[in-house]
Scaffold this motif. Structure first.
Motif, PDB file in Angstrom:
ATOM      1  N   THR A  22      28.230  24.176  16.938  1.00 10.19           N
ATOM      2  CA  THR A  22      29.660  23.819  16.481  1.00 10.19           C
ATOM      3  C   THR A  22      29.386  23.667  14.637  1.00 10.19           C
ATOM      4  OG1 THR A  22      29.837  21.353  16.743  1.00 10.19           O
ATOM      5  CG2 THR A  22      30.305  22.978  18.804  1.00 10.19           C
ATOM      6  N   ARG A 117      35.172  23.138  15.483  1.00 11.37           N
ATOM      7  CA  ARG A 117      36.094  21.920  15.737  1.00 11.37           C
ATOM      8  C   ARG A 117      37.503  22.113  15.547  1.00 11.37           C
ATOM      9  NH1 ARG A 117      39.083  19.222  17.251  1.00 11.37           N
ATOM     10  NH2 ARG A 117      39.293  16.763  17.319  1.00 11.37           N
ATOM     11  N   PRO A 142      26.255  19.829  16.838  1.00 16.29           N
ATOM     12  CA  PRO A 142      27.031  20.016  15.858  1.00 16.29           C
ATOM     13  C   PRO A 142      26.372  20.175  14.492  1.00 16.29           C
ATOM     14  CG  PRO A 142      27.682  18.144  17.133  1.00 16.29           C
ATOM     15  CD  PRO A 142      26.347  18.530  17.639  1.00 16.29           C
ATOM     16  N   THR A 155      33.735  15.873  16.976  1.00 21.35           N
ATOM     17  CA  THR A 155      33.340  16.735  17.905  1.00 21.35           C
ATOM     18  C   THR A 155      33.260  16.367  19.369  1.00 21.35           C
ATOM     19  OG1 THR A 155      32.034  17.977  16.050  1.00 21.35           O
ATOM     20  CG2 THR A 155      31.413  18.679  18.398  1.00 21.35           C
TER      21      THR A 155
END
Length: 369
Positions: A22, A117, A142, A155
């Motif tokens: 992410t 996100r 992340p 996140t």
């Protein structure tokens, strides 16, 4: 409450191991309306702005979302590419590089996806896709090397919120930070050395990180400390002395005090102190984006040169360079230890379905389950 299940679920569905990468996020287009949607989602996150909700709602919707989207759209237009925003492009390439490396090593039963996100592709959408692909063990990474509640924890909140609506949860692991992970430090060092070999080295290296309000540090957020740790380890690897580099913080917003020293003020002051040439690198940004391309390489370059600087060289983010992909794969492998990649042998899947059908018929004869 209706919990999400798997449509057309079959007991012989192949099990897979999933890796979800992410990043922060991006608007869908460099337009005022798209920026208004994106900023509304981003700035509504209580992890990002820790103010009482009623007060912040009035400020956000009464002032910020009336003014900032147009200005931000202009900035995004200056960096937008045919395929979309730089952050989206680089994150997609990073996920593809990780996917190819893991597939080559572990076979086809590792699913790698990427999500934002804020904005698209959303975490909820990609998690839904991964569940339908049979992901039963999930690692979320992340791309924030240094932990902050406003990034890494946010996140986690988004993933947990999605999980709270699902019927069947995967085994789950989460990488909250990696500020001192040796392959990450090594990837940055080699990247900077390659830049110096091709473009020459300036007097001082500016290591600029995204800023956060000072009050977050005072309340125990480790972000400030982890940024300085990354800088120290990177400088040691590069053989730099304390006088050769500076750690600074950019992108402050609002009137309250943020982490110092500020990148813009530092660059404005350096020529007056005799520093006429600098290199700038952003260790906390895994991908080039608005904050590196427009803010550092354009806006802050201008500050430095207008203040009497003679040379400013921006060193791009690691992006999807081979060294970065290798470091991320090693980080993933370290966090996957103990999890076996499913083999999904055809005989095993067929036997699983047969046993499920036998149980169903014995317990619920004639019912479609």
């Amino acid at each position: 409450m209706q919990y999400k299940g798997s449509e057309n679920f079959s007991h012989n569905q192949a099990d897979r191991l999933g890796v979800l990468v992410t990043n922060l996020g991006t608007p869908d287009a460099p337009t005022t309306s798209a920026l208004r949607r994106y900023l509304a989602e981003f700035l509504s996150d209580p992890r990002v702005v820790e103010l009482p909700r009623p007060l912040w709602w009035l400020i956000l919707h009464g002032i910020i979302l009336r003014i900032r989207p147009k200005r931000s759209a202009k900035a995004y237009s200056s960096v937008w590419q045919a395929e979309g925003s730089p952050l989206l492009i680089h994150t997609a390439k990073q996920a593809e590089g990780i996917r190819e490396a893991l597939k080559k090593k572990y076979g086809p039963n590792v699913v790698v996806g990427f999500a934002m996100r804020y904005g698209n592709p959303s975490i909820a959408k990609v998690l839904d896709e991964m569940q339908h692909q049979g992901v039963r063990k999930l690692l979320v990474l992340p791309l924030y090397p240094q932990y902050s509640a406003s990034t890494s924890a946010s996140t986690f909140d988004a993933v947990a919120k999605d999980f709270s609506k699902r019927r069947w949860l995967p085994d789950f692991r989460f990488v909250s930070h990696y500020p001192d992970f040796p392959p990450y430090i090594e990837a940055m060092a080699r990247h900077i050395e390659a830049h110096w070999a091709n473009h020459g080295r300036n007097e001082k290296l500016i290591l600029s990180y995204h800023g956060v309000p000072l009050k977050y540090l005072m309340k125990g957020d480790p972000y400030h400390c982890e940024c300085h740790k990354t800088s120290r380890l990177l400088a040691e690897r590069l053989g730099l002395g304390k006088e050769d580099y500076l750690t600074t913080f950019q992108s402050r917003f609002g009137k309250e005090e943020w982490l110092k020293p500020y990148t813009d003020e530092t660059l404005k002051s350096l020529p007056g102190k005799g520093v006429k040439s600098v290199d700038a690198f952003c260790p906390g940004f895994s991908s080039d984006c608005l904050e590196t391309i427009e803010e550092i390489n354009e806006e802050n370059r201008e500050y430095f040169m207008e203040s009497g600087g003679q040379a400013f060289s921006y060193i791009p983010a690691l992006n999807a360079t081979p060294g970065h992909i290798d470091a991320l794969v090693k980080l993933i492998e370290e966090n996957l230890q103990g999890w076996q990649v499913p083999k999904n042998e055809p005989e095993e899947l067929a036997d699983r379905l047969k046993r499920a059908d036998e149980r169903k018929e014995a317990t619920y004869p004639g019912r479609d389950i």
